[in-house]
Design an enzyme around this catalytic site. Structure first.
Site, PDB file in Angstrom:
ATOM      1  N   SER A   1     -64.544  29.356  -2.875  1.00 26.71           N
ATOM      2  CA  SER A   1     -63.177  29.779  -2.550  1.00 26.71           C
ATOM      3  C   SER A   1     -62.617  30.693  -3.636  1.00 26.71           C
ATOM      4  O   SER A   1     -62.963  30.559  -4.813  1.00 26.71           O
ATOM      5  CB  SER A   1     -62.294  28.524  -2.442  1.00 26.71           C
ATOM      6  OG  SER A   1     -60.925  28.868  -2.446  1.00 26.71           O
TER       7      SER A   1
ATOM      8  N   TYR B   1     -58.987  20.472  -6.574  1.00 25.04           N
ATOM      9  CA  TYR B   1     -59.819  21.087  -5.523  1.00 25.04           C
ATOM     10  C   TYR B   1     -60.577  22.281  -6.108  1.00 25.04           C
ATOM     11  O   TYR B   1     -61.795  22.386  -5.976  1.00 25.04           O
ATOM     12  CB  TYR B   1     -58.944  21.554  -4.351  1.00 25.04           C
ATOM     13  CG  TYR B   1     -59.643  22.522  -3.441  1.00 25.04           C
ATOM     14  CD1 TYR B   1     -59.328  23.877  -3.451  1.00 25.04           C
ATOM     15  CD2 TYR B   1     -60.661  22.093  -2.594  1.00 25.04           C
ATOM     16  CE1 TYR B   1     -60.000  24.773  -2.640  1.00 25.04           C
ATOM     17  CE2 TYR B   1     -61.328  22.982  -1.779  1.00 25.04           C
ATOM     18  CZ  TYR B   1     -60.991  24.328  -1.805  1.00 25.04           C
ATOM     19  OH  TYR B   1     -61.663  25.228  -1.007  1.00 25.04           O
TER      20      TYR B   1
ATOM     21  N   LYS C   1     -64.788  23.211  -6.848  1.00 19.74           N
ATOM     22  CA  LYS C   1     -65.514  24.411  -6.395  1.00 19.74           C
ATOM     23  C   LYS C   1     -66.179  25.092  -7.582  1.00 19.74           C
ATOM     24  O   LYS C   1     -67.321  25.558  -7.501  1.00 19.74           O
ATOM     25  CB  LYS C   1     -64.553  25.382  -5.678  1.00 19.74           C
ATOM     26  CG  LYS C   1     -64.103  24.894  -4.306  1.00 19.74           C
ATOM     27  CD  LYS C   1     -65.281  24.680  -3.367  1.00 19.74           C
ATOM     28  CE  LYS C   1     -64.846  24.162  -2.009  1.00 19.74           C
ATOM     29  NZ  LYS C   1     -66.006  23.868  -1.124  1.00 19.74           N
TER      30      LYS C   1
HETATM   31  C1  WQD Z   1     -50.491  31.967   2.072  1.00 20.42           C
HETATM   32  C2  WQD Z   1     -49.157  32.594   1.733  1.00 20.42           C
HETATM   33  C3  WQD Z   1     -47.635  31.083   0.624  1.00 20.42           C
HETATM   34  C4  WQD Z   1     -47.152  28.404   4.090  1.00 20.42           C
HETATM   35  C5  WQD Z   1     -54.852  28.202   0.341  1.00 20.42           C
HETATM   36  C6  WQD Z   1     -55.625  27.459  -0.682  1.00 20.42           C
HETATM   37  C7  WQD Z   1     -56.945  28.123  -0.908  1.00 20.42           C
HETATM   38  C8  WQD Z   1     -57.671  28.308   0.401  1.00 20.42           C
HETATM   39  C9  WQD Z   1     -56.815  29.022   1.423  1.00 20.42           C
HETATM   40  C10 WQD Z   1     -59.304  26.555   0.591  1.00 20.42           C
HETATM   41  C11 WQD Z   1     -48.651  32.194   0.343  1.00 20.42           C
HETATM   42  C12 WQD Z   1     -47.104  31.504   2.001  1.00 20.42           C
HETATM   43  C13 WQD Z   1     -47.558  29.434   3.242  1.00 20.42           C
HETATM   44  C14 WQD Z   1     -45.796  28.347   4.513  1.00 20.42           C
HETATM   45  C15 WQD Z   1     -45.326  30.346   3.259  1.00 20.42           C
HETATM   46  N1  WQD Z   1     -58.079  27.041   0.894  1.00 20.42           N
HETATM   47  N2  WQD Z   1     -46.663  30.373   2.852  1.00 20.42           N
HETATM   48  N3  WQD Z   1     -44.926  29.323   4.084  1.00 20.42           N
HETATM   49  O1  WQD Z   1     -52.123  29.218  -0.686  1.00 20.42           O
HETATM   50  O2  WQD Z   1     -53.156  31.529  -0.351  1.00 20.42           O
HETATM   51  O3  WQD Z   1     -54.575  29.501  -0.122  1.00 20.42           O
HETATM   52  O4  WQD Z   1     -55.588  28.285   1.544  1.00 20.42           O
HETATM   53  O5  WQD Z   1     -60.212  27.103   0.028  1.00 20.42           O
HETATM   54  O6  WQD Z   1     -57.687  27.296  -1.766  1.00 20.42           O
HETATM   55  O7  WQD Z   1     -54.895  27.518  -1.892  1.00 20.42           O
HETATM   56  O8  WQD Z   1     -52.877  29.991   1.617  1.00 20.42           O
HETATM   57  O9  WQD Z   1     -51.831  29.925   3.825  1.00 20.42           O
HETATM   58  O10 WQD Z   1     -51.137  28.188   2.109  1.00 20.42           O
HETATM   59  O11 WQD Z   1     -50.403  30.558   1.832  1.00 20.42           O
HETATM   60  O12 WQD Z   1     -44.521  31.220   2.888  1.00 20.42           O
HETATM   61  O13 WQD Z   1     -45.354  27.433   5.271  1.00 20.42           O
HETATM   62  O14 WQD Z   1     -48.191  32.124   2.659  1.00 20.42           O
HETATM   63  O15 WQD Z   1     -46.607  31.048  -0.340  1.00 20.42           O
HETATM   64  O16 WQD Z   1     -47.972  33.320  -0.208  1.00 20.42           O
HETATM   65  P1  WQD Z   1     -53.094  30.090   0.020  1.00 20.42           P
HETATM   66  P2  WQD Z   1     -51.549  29.592   2.401  1.00 20.42           P
END
Ligand code: WQD
Length: 334
Positions: free
Chosen positions: A125, A149, A153
């Protein structure tokens, strides 16, 4: 025809990779404990692929399960998805994550070694890069963990990097996988309220959730909201096929980013999803989420140079496929 063991193959990325591997001519055996996958996924895979799906309900934490799978099948390579992957949950249960993700990998490697199987694709990841200022991120960027997590990895990568040259290892660092299969019969199917952006927006679009909270609009980005490198899950699956083929054909290891190199903000995704579902989507600006970084995008060149991989599908394709899956629009017409 090479036979591949897919651990966690009934999960979101695993099930899409199953279809890509079958389409590429591989025989595939799925090993899954169904802790994070619906029990009817194999039936749906069977309907889509038009062939029997070989599923072994078991756990990489169970030595006997692994011994049974390798005794029953002559496996040529393994794609290892089976692991826990919720960042927030890992903060609350670090030992559970170490046990599952690192213990499970070590069990699998021991069973592979005993069965003389030494080709493995590892689901890693972008989170291994931590909060880095270098964007887009190259593979040789330092690794640092910002959650248990992420530490599992990094540990997994470090274990695999130390295997002897008789092994060939493909380490694939996913950025943000989203979307669903073109059949709309499989897709991301979170049990409860999603942590991730696109599945959350999907539930706003179906009316299951009232509105999206945009976690911060004061980041140093064009519109102030977080920027990520979203990649279609079908492109991601294709990347696994190319990684596996490279390992089987060359016996050489690789570590590559799987991303598009393009960044999209939260508001960009909201607008794309609104276009896909044909409705305005309620949202409100909320405080930043702990642990979030402003920008996370991939340098995609190495995957292209080493595997011939290039993401093809657009953000619009990702949102359209997600909407068709969650709305069940096409599910019954397959
Ligand atoms: C994306 C963007 C949030 C939800 C995560 C894990 C990573 C990987 C992929 C496993 C960010 C914003 C989100 C919401 C929002 N998983 N957001 N409102 O955090 O980039 O990555 O998932 O491998 O390890 O950390 O993905 O989809 O949670 O967030 O504004 O309700 O959307 O702040 O900018 P992220 P995400």
């Amino acid at each position: 025809m090479a036979k591949i063991l897919l651990t966690g193959g009934a999960g979101y990325i695993g099930s899409h990779t199953y279809l890509a591997l079958v389409e590429a001519g591989f025989e595939v055996v799925i090993l899954d404990n169904f802790s994070n996958a619906k029990s009817d996924v194999p039936n749906r895979l069977q309907d889509i692929a038009g062939k029997m799906v070989d599923v072994f309900q078991g756990d990489v934490l169970n030595h006997a399960d692994l011994d049974d799978v390798f005794a029953a099948h002559k496996i040529d390579g393994v794609v290892h998805f089976a692991a826990k992957k919720a960042v927030g949950e890992s903060v609350a249960k670090p030992l559970d994550y170490m046990h599952n993700n690192i213990g499970g990998l070590l069990n699998l490697l021991a069973a592979m070694d005993a069965a003389d199987v030494r080709r493995i694709v590892f689901s890693s990841s972008a989170t291994v890069y931590g909060d880095t200022i270098i964007q887009p991120i190259p593979e040789d960027n330092a690794r640092t963990y910002t959650s248990p997590y992420a530490s599992t990895k990094i540990a997994g990568e470090q274990i695999l990097e130390q295997l002897p040259d008789t092994w060939a290892v493909g380490i694939l660092r996913y950025f943000n996988p989203v979307g669903a299969h073109k059949s709309a019969m499989i897709g991301e199917d979170p049990e409860d309220i999603p942590n991730n952006l696109v599945p959350y927006i999907a539930k706003v679009a179906t009316g299951e959730l009232a509105e999206l909270s945009v976690f911060g609009d004061d980041y140093d980005t064009p519109d102030g909201t977080g920027v990520r490198d979203y990649i279609h899950v079908e492109d991601l699956a294709d990347g696994h096929v190319l990684s596996l083929k490279s390992l089987l054909e060359t016996g050489k290891s690789h570590t590559v980013n799987l991303g598009t190199g393009e960044g999209s903000s939260v508001l960009d995704v909201l607008a794309a999803y609104s276009e896909a579902c044909g409705q305005d989507l309620a949202h409100t600006i909320a405080p930043r989420r702990d642990g979030d970084v402003a920008v996370l995008t991939a340098r995609p060149e190495q995957a292209k140079a080493q595997l011939g991989f290039e993401a093809k599908r657009s953000l619009a394709d990702m949102c359209k496929s997600s909407w068709e899956w969650v709305s069940g629009q096409r599910r019954n017409t397959h």
